[in-house]
Scaffold this motif. Structure first.
Motif, PDB file in Angstrom:
ATOM      1  N   ASN A 167       0.800  -1.232   0.000  1.00 25.42           N
ATOM      2  CA  ASN A 167       0.000   0.000   0.000  1.00 25.42           C
ATOM      3  C   ASN A 167       0.828   1.275   0.000  1.00 25.42           C
ATOM      4  O   ASN A 167       0.262   2.367   0.125  1.00 25.42           O
ATOM      5  N   VAL A 168       2.152   1.170  -0.124  1.00 25.28           N
ATOM      6  CA  VAL A 168       2.980   2.364  -0.291  1.00 25.28           C
ATOM      7  C   VAL A 168       3.274   2.516  -1.778  1.00 25.28           C
ATOM      8  O   VAL A 168       3.809   1.605  -2.410  1.00 25.28           O
ATOM      9  N   GLU A 219       9.962   6.919   7.500  1.00 19.98           N
ATOM     10  CA  GLU A 219       9.052   6.053   8.258  1.00 19.98           C
ATOM     11  C   GLU A 219       8.080   6.891   9.093  1.00 19.98           C
ATOM     12  O   GLU A 219       6.878   6.589   9.165  1.00 19.98           O
ATOM     13  N   LEU A 222       5.490   8.430   6.729  1.00 19.02           N
ATOM     14  CA  LEU A 222       4.507   7.454   6.253  1.00 19.02           C
ATOM     15  C   LEU A 222       3.534   7.047   7.354  1.00 19.02           C
ATOM     16  O   LEU A 222       2.393   6.677   7.063  1.00 19.02           O
ATOM     17  N   PRO A 226       0.321   7.809   4.882  1.00 16.70           N
ATOM     18  CA  PRO A 226       0.696   6.645   4.073  1.00 16.70           C
ATOM     19  C   PRO A 226       0.604   6.895   2.571  1.00 16.70           C
ATOM     20  O   PRO A 226       1.234   6.169   1.794  1.00 16.70           O
ATOM     21  N   ASP A 227      -0.140   7.918   2.175  1.00 16.24           N
ATOM     22  CA  ASP A 227      -0.336   8.185   0.757  1.00 16.24           C
ATOM     23  C   ASP A 227       0.517   9.371   0.290  1.00 16.24           C
ATOM     24  O   ASP A 227       0.024  10.295  -0.347  1.00 16.24           O
TER      25      ASP A 227
END
Length: 350
Positions: A167-168, A219, A222, A226-227
């Motif tokens: 999903n990254v 990190e 994100l 996350p998007d």
């Protein structure tokens, strides 16, 4: 259990062609300087390849990421770093800005005959310390020695492998109308530090390279966003080049505000003296991120809470425009187009 093999010792003070011959002298160099310096179980086995358990990798994500880079910086040592720190940092950051978790590095060294062994030890120690900071291991490598004059002291190649979580999806093509442009701190420090270290300009300043691993900063970003749409570290060509790459790949234009750009007074002063533009100066610890507007503030706060992002700032916005340009709002209230770097402001910068 494999028996513990005693390591050989290097007795020479300088590198000779024998240290690249494949014989005892080369084994002494590899055992003492590289295996002893990098000090991890995979490298100690001295196989022709590093081996990984796929099950361990797939627990971290569903895609492998791989990058490689060569480092030819002059001089080898400069304020705040050296070619070894630069090599590890650059490769770790190339993985991190794609959303990957960096895991393993290779190290290839081309050494000029006559390089002091003590310089090589210092560089290897710096690589080890930087790798430890980034949480990666240098697990395989190669060494070549060339005649005097065939290289300039030392060139390094590092290749990195990492894993991208599900999903990254960070790509230069994902910039969208309304997105926000973030940077994690002052620009141009590395380029200015190299100019100072070369000692050709008789300038008196205290500028240090910004060379630092950025994987833990990514990190943290994100975790709250996350998007993230686009992200790259701004090395050669500076932030101007990266922004133009984003604009062209995404088919959008980007506005940036000169007043919002974090530039140290010392860097700005050096640029004025030498006729340089900080937008094009190299960085080795700065990233540009394009994020959705609704997550920009949260991402900015996460960046500022991290040691590598204390001076983070919002510097611009993305807007729909097929011209795919980068426009700078100047301190005088006007606008100017910021093109990609043409030519080379400073050669041998990384």
């Amino acid at each position: 259990m494999n028996p513990v093999r005693p390591r050989r010792k290097l007795r020479a003070d300088t590198i000779t062609l024998a240290h690249g011959s494949g014989g005892k002298a080369m084994r002494d160099l590899i055992d003492d300087v590289f295996v002893g310096g990098f000090d991890n179980a995979q490298l100690t086995e001295l196989e022709d390849q590093a081996r990984f358990d796929l099950a361990d990798l797939t627990q971290l994500g569903n895609r492998l990421a791989m990058t490689t880079d060569c480092y030819v910086v002059d001089p080898l040592f400069f304020p705040g770093g050296n070619i070894g720190k630069l090599a590890v940092t650059g490769t770790v950051n190339d993985l991190a800005v794609g959303g990957a978790r960096p895991l393993y590095l290779s190290c290839g060294m081309i050494i000029e005959e006559g390089l002091p062994v003590e310089d090589l030890r210092r560089i290897v120690a710096s690589m080890k310390a930087t790798a430890d900071t980034a949480g990666v291991c240098i697990v395989t490598g190669d060494t070549k020695v060339v005649h005097r004059g065939a290289a300039d002291k030392l060139f390094i190649n590092t290749t990195g492998i990492g894993v991208i979580p599900e999903n990254v999806e960070i790509r230069a093509q994902r910039g969208q109308d309304g997105d926000v442009v973030l940077i994690n701190g002052f620009i141009g420090d590395h380029g200015a530090a190299i100019v100072d270290a070369r000692g050709e300009m008789s300038l008196d300043n205290t500028i240090k390279t910004d060379c630092q691993p950025l994987n833990t900063l990514v990190e943290a970003m994100l975790a709250v966003c996350p998007d993230i749409h686009c992200m790259r570290d701004a090395t050669r060509g500076g932030i101007a080049t990266v922004l133009n790459e984003f604009a062209e790949a995404s088919g959008v234009s980007i506005n940036i505000d000169e007043a919002a750009l974090p530039v140290r007074d010392e860097v700005h002063g050096m640029c004025e003296i030498l006729g340089l533009d900080p937008l094009y100066l190299a960085n080795e610890g700065k990233l540009l991120a394009i994020v959705p507007p609704e997550r920009a503030d949260a991402c900015l706060q996460a960046m500022r809470a991290h040691p590598a992002g204390r001076d983070s700032a919002i510097i611009g916005h993305v807007y729909a425009d097929e011209a795919s340009r980068v426009i700078l709002k100047t301190g005088f209230g006007g606008n100017r187009i910021v093109d990609m770097l043409v030519g080379e402001q400073l050669p041998r910068i990384c």
